[in-house]
Design a protein around this motif. Structure first.
Motif, PDB file in Angstrom:
ATOM      1  N   GLN A  67      24.509  35.842  66.592  1.00  0.00           N
ATOM      2  CA  GLN A  67      24.344  36.497  67.458  1.00  0.00           C
ATOM      3  C   GLN A  67      25.441  37.669  67.646  1.00  0.00           C
ATOM      4  O   GLN A  67      26.448  37.420  67.313  1.00  0.00           O
ATOM      5  CB  GLN A  67      24.408  35.638  68.835  1.00  0.00           C
ATOM      6  CG  GLN A  67      23.249  34.650  69.054  1.00  0.00           C
ATOM      7  CD  GLN A  67      23.535  33.639  70.350  1.00  0.00           C
ATOM      8  OE1 GLN A  67      24.648  33.889  70.962  1.00  0.00           O
ATOM      9  NE2 GLN A  67      22.729  32.734  70.433  1.00  0.00           N
TER      10      GLN A  67
ATOM     11  N   LEU B 163      28.332  39.736  69.050  1.00  0.00           N
ATOM     12  CA  LEU B 163      29.311  39.726  70.012  1.00  0.00           C
ATOM     13  C   LEU B 163      29.753  40.935  70.715  1.00  0.00           C
ATOM     14  O   LEU B 163      30.153  40.834  71.911  1.00  0.00           O
ATOM     15  CB  LEU B 163      30.488  38.851  69.544  1.00  0.00           C
ATOM     16  CG  LEU B 163      30.350  37.265  69.095  1.00  0.00           C
ATOM     17  CD1 LEU B 163      31.674  36.980  68.362  1.00  0.00           C
ATOM     18  CD2 LEU B 163      29.928  36.622  70.198  1.00  0.00           C
TER      19      LEU B 163
ATOM     20  N   TYR C 206      30.094  39.394  65.172  1.00  0.00           N
ATOM     21  CA  TYR C 206      28.969  38.270  65.006  1.00  0.00           C
ATOM     22  C   TYR C 206      29.355  36.969  65.212  1.00  0.00           C
ATOM     23  O   TYR C 206      30.484  36.926  64.595  1.00  0.00           O
ATOM     24  CB  TYR C 206      28.065  38.528  64.088  1.00  0.00           C
ATOM     25  CG  TYR C 206      27.529  39.963  64.091  1.00  0.00           C
ATOM     26  CD1 TYR C 206      26.380  40.545  64.802  1.00  0.00           C
ATOM     27  CD2 TYR C 206      27.966  41.135  63.186  1.00  0.00           C
ATOM     28  CE1 TYR C 206      25.718  41.737  64.574  1.00  0.00           C
ATOM     29  CE2 TYR C 206      27.568  42.220  63.303  1.00  0.00           C
ATOM     30  CZ  TYR C 206      26.359  42.727  63.775  1.00  0.00           C
ATOM     31  OH  TYR C 206      25.999  43.986  63.981  1.00  0.00           O
ATOM     32  N   TRP C 207      28.725  36.287  65.674  1.00  0.00           N
ATOM     33  CA  TRP C 207      28.956  34.858  66.127  1.00  0.00           C
ATOM     34  C   TRP C 207      27.941  34.211  65.252  1.00  0.00           C
ATOM     35  O   TRP C 207      26.710  34.130  65.579  1.00  0.00           O
ATOM     36  CB  TRP C 207      28.950  34.275  67.495  1.00  0.00           C
ATOM     37  CG  TRP C 207      29.186  32.729  67.726  1.00  0.00           C
ATOM     38  CD1 TRP C 207      28.131  31.984  68.162  1.00  0.00           C
ATOM     39  CD2 TRP C 207      30.257  32.201  67.382  1.00  0.00           C
ATOM     40  NE1 TRP C 207      28.786  30.672  68.368  1.00  0.00           N
ATOM     41  CE2 TRP C 207      29.993  30.684  67.750  1.00  0.00           C
ATOM     42  CE3 TRP C 207      31.538  32.341  67.035  1.00  0.00           C
ATOM     43  CZ2 TRP C 207      30.975  29.647  67.896  1.00  0.00           C
ATOM     44  CZ3 TRP C 207      32.323  31.392  66.885  1.00  0.00           C
ATOM     45  CH2 TRP C 207      32.173  30.102  67.342  1.00  0.00           C
TER      46      TRP C 207
ATOM     47  N   THR D 115      29.166  28.055  71.713  1.00  0.00           N
ATOM     48  CA  THR D 115      28.559  29.378  71.595  1.00  0.00           C
ATOM     49  C   THR D 115      28.558  29.960  72.934  1.00  0.00           C
ATOM     50  O   THR D 115      28.739  31.203  73.077  1.00  0.00           O
ATOM     51  CB  THR D 115      27.162  29.128  71.120  1.00  0.00           C
ATOM     52  OG1 THR D 115      27.242  28.770  69.730  1.00  0.00           O
ATOM     53  CG2 THR D 115      26.347  30.243  70.986  1.00  0.00           C
TER      54      THR D 115
ATOM     55  N   ARG E  23      30.647  33.527  73.678  1.00  0.00           N
ATOM     56  CA  ARG E  23      29.726  34.932  73.968  1.00  0.00           C
ATOM     57  C   ARG E  23      30.242  35.465  75.328  1.00  0.00           C
ATOM     58  O   ARG E  23      30.331  36.497  75.444  1.00  0.00           O
ATOM     59  CB  ARG E  23      28.153  34.574  74.153  1.00  0.00           C
ATOM     60  CG  ARG E  23      27.757  34.253  72.964  1.00  0.00           C
ATOM     61  CD  ARG E  23      25.970  34.137  72.852  1.00  0.00           C
ATOM     62  NE  ARG E  23      25.573  35.522  73.388  1.00  0.00           N
ATOM     63  CZ  ARG E  23      24.145  35.553  73.743  1.00  0.00           C
ATOM     64  NH1 ARG E  23      23.180  34.314  74.216  1.00  0.00           N
ATOM     65  NH2 ARG E  23      23.740  36.805  74.125  1.00  0.00           N
TER      66      ARG E  23
END
Length: 293
Positions: free
Chosen positions: A156, A158, A266-267, A281, A285
């Protein structure tokens, strides 16, 4: 042939603790039992899984099993806690995470503080290299610049961490004032975090259109890195929030108005149905949404 869970857990312990003897102590068995379990697992897989070094590290064939062992342990731990019920607020679930030093020093830690039921094992590395620990199965999640998901992981976006080029006022006057940026950046002393840190070179290249090789100091700690720049060792890229505060206070000077470097982050995290990992998570975020661009 199915994998033996005891052998898998033993293999993970060897990698986590770094040696057969340390794994034996953690598992309360003899080193000979650990060795036998690893040999049996290697026979099932048909590959050497452990590089017998100091510390022990997984081979390419062993890395997926490190990740699998960690996933099984995490899910077993959460299932056990759910079956037992909450135990007086004590933290039991452990999550291993790797994050770049600037994020760790800035926006990342507040996200962890929202999860008192989880204990964390934090690793740091350059943001361009953090995904390597994810591939190796050493960590369960990573803040990284890699936007393509590592096998077995979700990804995902960020946001972007913005860096400003700054120097102490005296450094600016000596090396940059009234000079062409191409000439200044080629000769002015530079401060880098470590040899993996390429941010300064990337920024300079946007202005000079060439590679530079100036005198360079290596300062591998976020707070000390910025302090080295304040003290006049050289110029460097500092996270925007810190840089603007120092510029406003007169401790630093922005070298090139209107120019900055944005680093997309990014995560990436294991693709498992873990309550703790899902909660982390969401917290990461939320923290990134307020701190990153």
């Amino acid at each position: 042939m199915a994998l033996d869970p005891v052998q898998l857990a033993t293999f993970q312990a060897v990698i986590e603790h770094g040696s057969f003897d340390a794994a034996a102590r953690a598992l309360h068995v003899t080193p000979s039992a650990v060795s036998q379990r690893i040999k049996a697992l290697e026979q099932v897989v048909g590959q050497v899984l452990v590089r017998r070094a100091r510390p022990c590290v997984p081979t390419a064939a062993g890395s997926p099993l490190v990740r699998l062992g960690g996933q099984v342990a995490l899910l077993e731990q959460e299932a056990l806690e759910s079956a037992r019920g909450a135990l007086s607020g004590r933290a039991h679930t452990r999550l291993a995470v790797v994050v770049n030093a600037d994020s760790l020093a800035g926006w990342f830690l507040p996200a962890l503080a929202t999860l008192p039921e989880v204990v964390f094992e934090l690793h740091t590395d350059d943001e361009a290299h953090t995904a390597e620990l994810l591939r190796a199965g050493t960590v369960m999640a990573a803040v990284t610049t890699e936007r393509v998901a590592v096998q077995g992981c979700r990804v995902q976006r960020l946001g972007a961490m913005r860096y400003l080029p700054v120097a102490a006022p005296a450094t600016y006057e000596t090396w940059f004032a009234g000079r062409d940026p191409a000439a200044a950046f080629a000769t002015a002393p530079m401060v880098r975090f470590n040899r993996k840190d390429t941010l300064q070179h990337r920024f300079a290249r946007t202005l000079t259109r060439r590679e530079i090789d100036p005198p360079t100091h290596f300062v591998p700690a976020s707070a000390s890195f910025t302090e080295a720049i304040r003290l006049g060792l050289g110029w460097g890229l500092v996270p925007e929030e810190t840089a603007r505060a120092d510029v406003a206070a007169g401790r630093l000077v922005e070298l090139v108005d209107g120019h900055h470097l944005d680093v997309p982050l990014y995560w990436q995290y294991w693709r498992v149905e873990s309550t703790a990992l899902s909660a982390l998570t969401a917290a990461v975020r939320a923290a990134a949404a307020t701190a990153l661009r």
